[in-house]
Design a protein around this motif. Structure first.
Motif, PDB file in Angstrom:
ATOM      1  N   GLY A 185       0.816  -1.204   0.000  1.00  0.00           N
ATOM      2  CA  GLY A 185       0.000   0.000   0.000  1.00  0.00           C
ATOM      3  C   GLY A 185       0.855   1.262   0.000  1.00  0.00           C
ATOM      4  N   ARG A 186       2.040   1.178   0.618  1.00  0.00           N
ATOM      5  CA  ARG A 186       2.919   2.348   0.725  1.00  0.00           C
ATOM      6  C   ARG A 186       3.866   2.472  -0.465  1.00  0.00           C
ATOM      7  NH1 ARG A 186       4.975   1.133   5.364  1.00  0.00           N
ATOM      8  NH2 ARG A 186       6.842   0.106   4.521  1.00  0.00           N
ATOM      9  N   ALA A 187       4.431   1.340  -0.911  1.00  0.00           N
ATOM     10  CA  ALA A 187       5.481   1.376  -1.940  1.00  0.00           C
ATOM     11  C   ALA A 187       5.001   0.905  -3.306  1.00  0.00           C
ATOM     12  CB  ALA A 187       6.667   0.524  -1.485  1.00  0.00           C
ATOM     13  N   GLY A 188       3.783   0.425  -3.385  1.00  0.00           N
ATOM     14  CA  GLY A 188       3.290  -0.092  -4.659  1.00  0.00           C
ATOM     15  C   GLY A 188       3.508  -1.588  -4.768  1.00  0.00           C
ATOM     16  N   LEU A 189       2.854  -2.183  -5.757  1.00  0.00           N
ATOM     17  CA  LEU A 189       2.926  -3.631  -5.911  1.00  0.00           C
ATOM     18  C   LEU A 189       4.294  -4.037  -6.450  1.00  0.00           C
ATOM     19  CD1 LEU A 189      -0.570  -4.393  -7.503  1.00  0.00           C
ATOM     20  CD2 LEU A 189       0.079  -4.398  -5.088  1.00  0.00           C
ATOM     21  N   PRO A 190       4.864  -5.106  -5.921  1.00  0.00           N
ATOM     22  CA  PRO A 190       6.154  -5.589  -6.449  1.00  0.00           C
ATOM     23  C   PRO A 190       5.952  -6.240  -7.809  1.00  0.00           C
ATOM     24  CG  PRO A 190       5.318  -7.099  -4.798  1.00  0.00           C
ATOM     25  CD  PRO A 190       4.372  -5.935  -4.807  1.00  0.00           C
ATOM     26  N   ALA A 191       7.063  -6.379  -8.544  1.00  0.00           N
ATOM     27  CA  ALA A 191       6.976  -6.994  -9.876  1.00  0.00           C
ATOM     28  C   ALA A 191       6.542  -8.455  -9.770  1.00  0.00           C
ATOM     29  CB  ALA A 191       8.327  -6.883 -10.575  1.00  0.00           C
ATOM     30  N   ARG A 192       7.017  -9.135  -8.746  1.00  0.00           N
ATOM     31  CA  ARG A 192       6.665 -10.550  -8.544  1.00  0.00           C
ATOM     32  C   ARG A 192       6.168 -10.735  -7.114  1.00  0.00           C
ATOM     33  NH1 ARG A 192      11.237 -14.404  -9.492  1.00  0.00           N
ATOM     34  NH2 ARG A 192       9.518 -15.895  -9.326  1.00  0.00           N
ATOM     35  N   PRO A 193       4.877 -10.553  -6.911  1.00  0.00           N
ATOM     36  CA  PRO A 193       4.338 -10.636  -5.536  1.00  0.00           C
ATOM     37  C   PRO A 193       4.661 -11.954  -4.841  1.00  0.00           C
ATOM     38  CG  PRO A 193       2.711  -9.724  -7.040  1.00  0.00           C
ATOM     39  CD  PRO A 193       3.846 -10.200  -7.893  1.00  0.00           C
ATOM     40  N   GLU A 194       4.669 -13.067  -5.592  1.00  0.00           N
ATOM     41  CA  GLU A 194       4.919 -14.356  -4.944  1.00  0.00           C
ATOM     42  C   GLU A 194       6.346 -14.440  -4.417  1.00  0.00           C
ATOM     43  OE1 GLU A 194       4.622 -13.823  -8.077  1.00  0.00           O
ATOM     44  OE2 GLU A 194       6.205 -14.867  -9.188  1.00  0.00           O
ATOM     45  N   ALA A 195       7.307 -13.857  -5.177  1.00  0.00           N
ATOM     46  CA  ALA A 195       8.693 -13.852  -4.712  1.00  0.00           C
ATOM     47  C   ALA A 195       8.846 -12.939  -3.502  1.00  0.00           C
ATOM     48  CB  ALA A 195       9.618 -13.395  -5.844  1.00  0.00           C
ATOM     49  N   TRP A 196       8.138 -11.806  -3.536  1.00  0.00           N
ATOM     50  CA  TRP A 196       8.174 -10.892  -2.381  1.00  0.00           C
ATOM     51  C   TRP A 196       7.663 -11.613  -1.140  1.00  0.00           C
ATOM     52  CZ3 TRP A 196       5.621  -8.808   1.619  1.00  0.00           C
ATOM     53  CH2 TRP A 196       6.062  -7.592   2.151  1.00  0.00           C
ATOM     54  N   LEU A 197       6.534 -12.331  -1.282  1.00  0.00           N
ATOM     55  CA  LEU A 197       5.964 -13.032  -0.133  1.00  0.00           C
ATOM     56  C   LEU A 197       6.909 -14.099   0.391  1.00  0.00           C
ATOM     57  CD1 LEU A 197       2.170 -13.583  -0.986  1.00  0.00           C
ATOM     58  CD2 LEU A 197       3.128 -12.279   0.927  1.00  0.00           C
ATOM     59  N   LEU A 198       7.556 -14.834  -0.513  1.00  0.00           N
ATOM     60  CA  LEU A 198       8.452 -15.898  -0.077  1.00  0.00           C
ATOM     61  C   LEU A 198       9.640 -15.321   0.687  1.00  0.00           C
ATOM     62  CD1 LEU A 198       9.106 -18.876  -0.026  1.00  0.00           C
ATOM     63  CD2 LEU A 198      10.269 -18.620  -2.226  1.00  0.00           C
TER      64      LEU A 198
END
Length: 401
Positions: A48-61
């Motif tokens: 919400g603060r920095a915007g969506l990452p390019a690969r949300p699944e990698a960010w979550l992992l």
């Protein structure tokens, strides 16, 4: 797309893969789920603060790895977990240098199918942790009440932790003892996706076929694995024809055969021929043979299907198999015997929609209008998909009863 929508989409699509990756490194399913839960909560704030990452699944992992390390540090026995923390910090890349099973989800399926857990809990735990099915979805697959299934899952996790069941890759010597449950799990994954229909965000049917192909590669010349893959392919080959333009389920005998997937059919039929030539019969080969008979041209071979269900009862003497056999008996021309075969199943399958749908159809053919009407009403009330409900409603309202 909002962070909430992106996170929900990512978890629907990738939760199983992420939990499998975490659990195979942490050796603890509960810690893996807790770490992912904390990572998901952080994602809502960060995205919400920095915007969506390019690969949300990698960010979550990555976030889940860090949450898991933080969890170990908070633990009073953190020193005992020093090695695990080091492994997480290095992302455990070295663990995949020589994998026996080239997929984390498949490795975790074998691990969840540990003999210390009862067979039903093994399948339920795998569906929850590896495939990310909700408790409600798993309960529906098992014909259980949701609270009952929730308790079963909790007990399985607690027993797994108490027994220190290693969530590690089993050696090839352990595969035979766990293979039946693994195949049952793949089949349930497939049927859950098949029943849910084509509009679900998770393509569980494709996932089950993918995992079954991996098993065939890992255990070549295993007739039951070939039979399981053949069964999935032959069933999936009719997927595009089973829902009509009006959104209602189309029964097998009324489907447009031009919409069947011929490539999947050919592969499935070739697999079942190969499996049966090994002369090591088993339930998945028989079920695949039944699926093949359903595809016979110009119409299903119902007498052969009855014979195959009779043989299948030697392996699986369950009420559901008896129900399916009774339907085949009716289609083969013996309506009175089919109704007689259904009668003893009423109590065991009282909440099973296909039983009431079958009774409604057979009672209609037998001219027992009021009983058929009641059976249709019960089947519609129990229908788990709008397509099945629409089909049953059309049947009830448009056919003379």
């Amino acid at each position: 797309m909002t962070p909430e929508d992106a996170l929900a989409h990512c978890l629907r699509r990738d939760r199983g893969r992420i939990v499998a990756a975490l659990a195979s490194r942490l050796g603890d399913v509960q810690r893996a789920e807790d770490a992912l839960h904390e990572a998901a909560a952080s994602a809502l704030t960060h995205w919400g603060r920095a915007g969506l990452p390019a690969r949300p699944e990698a960010w979550l992992l990555r976030a889940a790895y860090r949450k898991a390390i933080d969890g170990f540090r908070r633990d009073r026995t953190a020193q005992r977990h020093a090695q695990a923390m080091a492994v997480l910090a290095k992302d455990e890349a070295a663990l995949d240098d020589h994998p026996d099973i080239p997929d984390d989800r498949l490795r975790l399926i074998f691990a969840c199918c540990h003999p210390a857990l009862d067979p039903k809990s093994r399948v339920a735990l795998t569906l929850r942790t590896v495939c990310g099915l909700t408790t409600s979805e798993i309960a529906r697959a098992f014909l259980d009440a949701e609270p009952t299934m929730g308790q079963r899952l909790s007990r399985a996790k607690a027993k797994s932790a108490a027994a220190r069941i290693p969530f590690a890759i089993p050696g090839p010597e352990d595969w035979p003892s766990r293979l039946d449950t693994v195949l049952a799990t793949l089949y349930l994954i497939f049927t859950t996706g098949y029943v849910a229909g084509p509009n679900e965000p998770r393509d569980l049917c494709a996932e089950a076929v993918f995992l079954a192909r991996l098993l065939v590669q890992l255990r070549p010349d295993e007739a039951e694995i070939e039979g399981c893959l053949a069964l999935l392919l032959l069933t999936q080959s009719r997927a595009k024809a089973r829902i009509g333009p009006d959104g209602a389920t189309v029964p097998l005998t009324e489907q447009d055969r031009g919409n069947w997937d011929r490539a999947a059919m050919r592969e499935g039929l070739a697999l079942i021929d190969t499996a049966m030539a090994r002369r090591s019969p088993g339930p998945y080969q028989i079920k695949a043979a039944i699926a093949a008979c359903h595809l016979a041209d110009p119409a299903p071979d119902w007498p052969q299907i009855v014979a195959l269900y009779t043989r299948l009862l030697d392996f699986e003497p369950t009420p559901v198999i008896r129900l399916n056999r009774a339907v085949a008996v009716a289609e083969a021309g013996d309506l009175a015997q089919a109704l007689a075969d259904l009668a003893p199943l009423a109590e065991a399958l009282s909440d099973y929609q296909p039983l009431h749908a079958a009774r409604a159809e057979l009672l209609t053919r037998a001219g027992q209008g009021p009983a058929a009407q009641s059976a249709y009403d019960r089947a519609i009330a129990l229908a788990t998909s709008p397509a099945d409900a629409a089909f049953l409603t059309n049947r009830r309202d448009k056919r003379p009863i």
